[in-house]
Design a protein around this motif. Sequence first.
Motif, PDB file in Angstrom:
ATOM      1  N   ALA A 269      29.640  43.668  51.725  1.00 56.48           N
ATOM      2  CA  ALA A 269      28.901  43.910  52.965  1.00 56.48           C
ATOM      3  C   ALA A 269      29.627  43.257  54.142  1.00 56.48           C
ATOM      4  O   ALA A 269      30.161  42.155  54.031  1.00 56.48           O
ATOM      5  N   LEU A 270      29.627  43.948  55.277  1.00 54.95           N
ATOM      6  CA  LEU A 270      30.398  43.512  56.443  1.00 54.95           C
ATOM      7  C   LEU A 270      29.475  43.105  57.582  1.00 54.95           C
ATOM      8  O   LEU A 270      28.558  43.854  57.953  1.00 54.95           O
ATOM      9  N   LEU A 271      29.722  41.925  58.138  1.00 60.41           N
ATOM     10  CA  LEU A 271      29.047  41.475  59.354  1.00 60.41           C
ATOM     11  C   LEU A 271      30.085  41.405  60.466  1.00 60.41           C
ATOM     12  O   LEU A 271      31.093  40.705  60.329  1.00 60.41           O
ATOM     13  N   VAL A 272      29.849  42.140  61.544  1.00 63.07           N
ATOM     14  CA  VAL A 272      30.742  42.136  62.699  1.00 63.07           C
ATOM     15  C   VAL A 272      30.111  41.278  63.783  1.00 63.07           C
ATOM     16  O   VAL A 272      28.987  41.539  64.218  1.00 63.07           O
ATOM     17  N   ASP A 273      30.841  40.266  64.204  1.00 69.75           N
ATOM     18  CA  ASP A 273      30.359  39.245  65.141  1.00 69.75           C
ATOM     19  C   ASP A 273      31.030  39.486  66.497  1.00 69.75           C
ATOM     20  O   ASP A 273      32.161  39.053  66.723  1.00 69.75           O
ATOM     21  N   LEU A 274      30.346  40.207  67.383  1.00 72.22           N
ATOM     22  CA  LEU A 274      30.906  40.529  68.695  1.00 72.22           C
ATOM     23  C   LEU A 274      30.790  39.316  69.613  1.00 72.22           C
ATOM     24  O   LEU A 274      29.735  38.712  69.725  1.00 72.22           O
ATOM     25  N   GLY A 275      31.882  38.987  70.297  1.00 68.28           N
ATOM     26  CA  GLY A 275      31.893  37.786  71.119  1.00 68.28           C
ATOM     27  C   GLY A 275      31.747  36.551  70.262  1.00 68.28           C
ATOM     28  O   GLY A 275      30.965  35.643  70.570  1.00 68.28           O
ATOM     29  N   CYS A 276      32.543  36.478  69.198  1.00 72.00           N
ATOM     30  CA  CYS A 276      32.354  35.433  68.184  1.00 72.00           C
ATOM     31  C   CYS A 276      32.777  34.059  68.661  1.00 72.00           C
ATOM     32  O   CYS A 276      32.423  33.050  68.035  1.00 72.00           O
ATOM     33  N   GLY A 277      33.545  33.965  69.767  1.00 71.75           N
ATOM     34  CA  GLY A 277      34.031  32.671  70.198  1.00 71.75           C
ATOM     35  C   GLY A 277      34.836  32.003  69.100  1.00 71.75           C
ATOM     36  O   GLY A 277      35.675  32.631  68.442  1.00 71.75           O
ATOM     37  N   ALA A 278      34.573  30.732  68.852  1.00 69.92           N
ATOM     38  CA  ALA A 278      35.311  29.976  67.842  1.00 69.92           C
ATOM     39  C   ALA A 278      34.691  30.074  66.459  1.00 69.92           C
ATOM     40  O   ALA A 278      35.034  29.306  65.564  1.00 69.92           O
ATOM     41  N   GLY A 279      33.767  31.024  66.273  1.00 65.28           N
ATOM     42  CA  GLY A 279      33.199  31.250  64.946  1.00 65.28           C
ATOM     43  C   GLY A 279      32.025  30.370  64.593  1.00 65.28           C
ATOM     44  O   GLY A 279      31.811  30.046  63.419  1.00 65.28           O
ATOM     45  N   LEU A 280      31.199  30.017  65.581  1.00 65.01           N
ATOM     46  CA  LEU A 280      30.098  29.087  65.327  1.00 65.01           C
ATOM     47  C   LEU A 280      29.056  29.643  64.364  1.00 65.01           C
ATOM     48  O   LEU A 280      28.285  28.882  63.773  1.00 65.01           O
ATOM     49  N   LEU A 281      29.034  30.958  64.200  1.00 60.90           N
ATOM     50  CA  LEU A 281      28.082  31.559  63.261  1.00 60.90           C
ATOM     51  C   LEU A 281      28.503  31.328  61.806  1.00 60.90           C
ATOM     52  O   LEU A 281      27.662  31.334  60.904  1.00 60.90           O
ATOM     53  N   ALA A 282      29.799  31.122  61.575  1.00 55.56           N
ATOM     54  CA  ALA A 282      30.342  31.113  60.214  1.00 55.56           C
ATOM     55  C   ALA A 282      29.661  30.119  59.272  1.00 55.56           C
ATOM     56  O   ALA A 282      29.309  30.493  58.138  1.00 55.56           O
ATOM     57  N   PRO A 283      29.434  28.854  59.652  1.00 56.96           N
ATOM     58  CA  PRO A 283      28.830  27.917  58.693  1.00 56.96           C
ATOM     59  C   PRO A 283      27.443  28.330  58.235  1.00 56.96           C
ATOM     60  O   PRO A 283      27.013  27.964  57.138  1.00 56.96           O
ATOM     61  N   HIS A 284      26.744  29.101  59.060  1.00 55.51           N
ATOM     62  CA  HIS A 284      25.370  29.487  58.750  1.00 55.51           C
ATOM     63  C   HIS A 284      25.293  30.762  57.915  1.00 55.51           C
ATOM     64  O   HIS A 284      24.202  31.180  57.518  1.00 55.51           O
ATOM     65  N   LEU A 285      26.456  31.382  57.654  1.00 57.69           N
ATOM     66  CA  LEU A 285      26.499  32.580  56.815  1.00 57.69           C
ATOM     67  C   LEU A 285      26.990  32.276  55.412  1.00 57.69           C
ATOM     68  O   LEU A 285      27.013  33.165  54.555  1.00 57.69           O
TER      69      LEU A 285
ATOM     70  N   VAL B 263      25.737  44.500  59.294  1.00 53.60           N
ATOM     71  CA  VAL B 263      25.112  43.690  60.344  1.00 53.60           C
ATOM     72  C   VAL B 263      26.074  43.604  61.516  1.00 53.60           C
ATOM     73  O   VAL B 263      27.284  43.429  61.330  1.00 53.60           O
ATOM     74  N   VAL B 264      25.536  43.732  62.726  1.00 52.37           N
ATOM     75  CA  VAL B 264      26.291  43.427  63.941  1.00 52.37           C
ATOM     76  C   VAL B 264      25.545  42.325  64.680  1.00 52.37           C
ATOM     77  O   VAL B 264      24.337  42.424  64.911  1.00 52.37           O
ATOM     78  N   SER B 265      26.280  41.270  65.018  1.00 50.44           N
ATOM     79  CA  SER B 265      25.725  40.159  65.798  1.00 50.44           C
ATOM     80  C   SER B 265      26.350  40.186  67.185  1.00 50.44           C
ATOM     81  O   SER B 265      27.563  40.354  67.325  1.00 50.44           O
ATOM     82  N   ALA B 266      25.502  40.019  68.195  1.00 50.53           N
ATOM     83  CA  ALA B 266      25.985  39.912  69.584  1.00 50.53           C
ATOM     84  C   ALA B 266      25.255  38.739  70.216  1.00 50.53           C
ATOM     85  O   ALA B 266      24.263  38.911  70.918  1.00 50.53           O
ATOM     86  N   GLY B 267      25.754  37.546  69.949  1.00 54.86           N
ATOM     87  CA  GLY B 267      25.085  36.339  70.402  1.00 54.86           C
ATOM     88  C   GLY B 267      25.632  35.834  71.713  1.00 54.86           C
ATOM     89  O   GLY B 267      26.832  35.586  71.838  1.00 54.86           O
TER      90      GLY B 267
END
Length: 257
Positions: free
Chosen positions: A58-74, A118-122
């Motif tokens: 499964a693929l999650l695309v993180d738009l505007g991911c910056g330095a990847g702050l979402l990564a630890p929570h996934l 999943v697409v994230s746009a945070g």
Amino acid sequence: MRDAAPVSTPPRVLPRNDPRQYDDLAGEWWRPDGAFAMLHWLARARAALVPPAFRPGALLVDLGCGAGLLAPHLVGKGYRHVGLDLTRSALAQAAAHGVTVVNADATAVPLADGCADVVSAGELLEHVPDWRRVVAEACRLLRPGGLLVLDTLNDTALARLVAVEIGERLPTVPRGIHDPRLFVDARELVAECARHGVELRLRGIRPELLGTLGWLLRRMRGASARRPVGTEAGGGPRIVPTRSTAVLYQGRGLRGG
């Protein structure tokens, strides 16, 4: 002849919302008490909207991911995490945290239609000149039944007061990082997502008050004392729901089949 005194270079003054600010602040991304502290809190809250992957690969695309702050929570949720951003200095840090990075504009994503579960746009839409094009791309990337999660600032006088006039005077938001002319009207966002087949549901969010006050006090004291009430074990205040979407709001929606 006496040696000339060294000349210090003053920090450059950039227009509001100028992407070059992220290069100037590159060292702040992974400091939980740094200039991007609130992005850490929001990433944790956004990740809570993402369920575990229901299929291998499964693929999650993180738009505007910056330095990847979402990564630890996934971690442990089973997604391949692809992050897209314009800022190379941020992407280098995202890659170091396990994100597969793409240097591209969120209005023209070089990925296939329907590729994402999943697409994230945070904290992205309020920084782009044409948020509607970003929404169109986010929805295009979703497979039928795919999930869109986002958070952004509303186009209201209260949001401008809280996020710019007040927020940028606190150590949680870099000064000049927002252009309030780009803030996103919540009703227009819901309508735009619907045009592209995604039924977006919104709720207002905010940092928990006591936790935020405790965090600010600890930050001013430079202390790492006992974690105050209202903060998460990972550091920083909890992001909690609120009745009003007038300032900061979170969206979650599925793409129809």
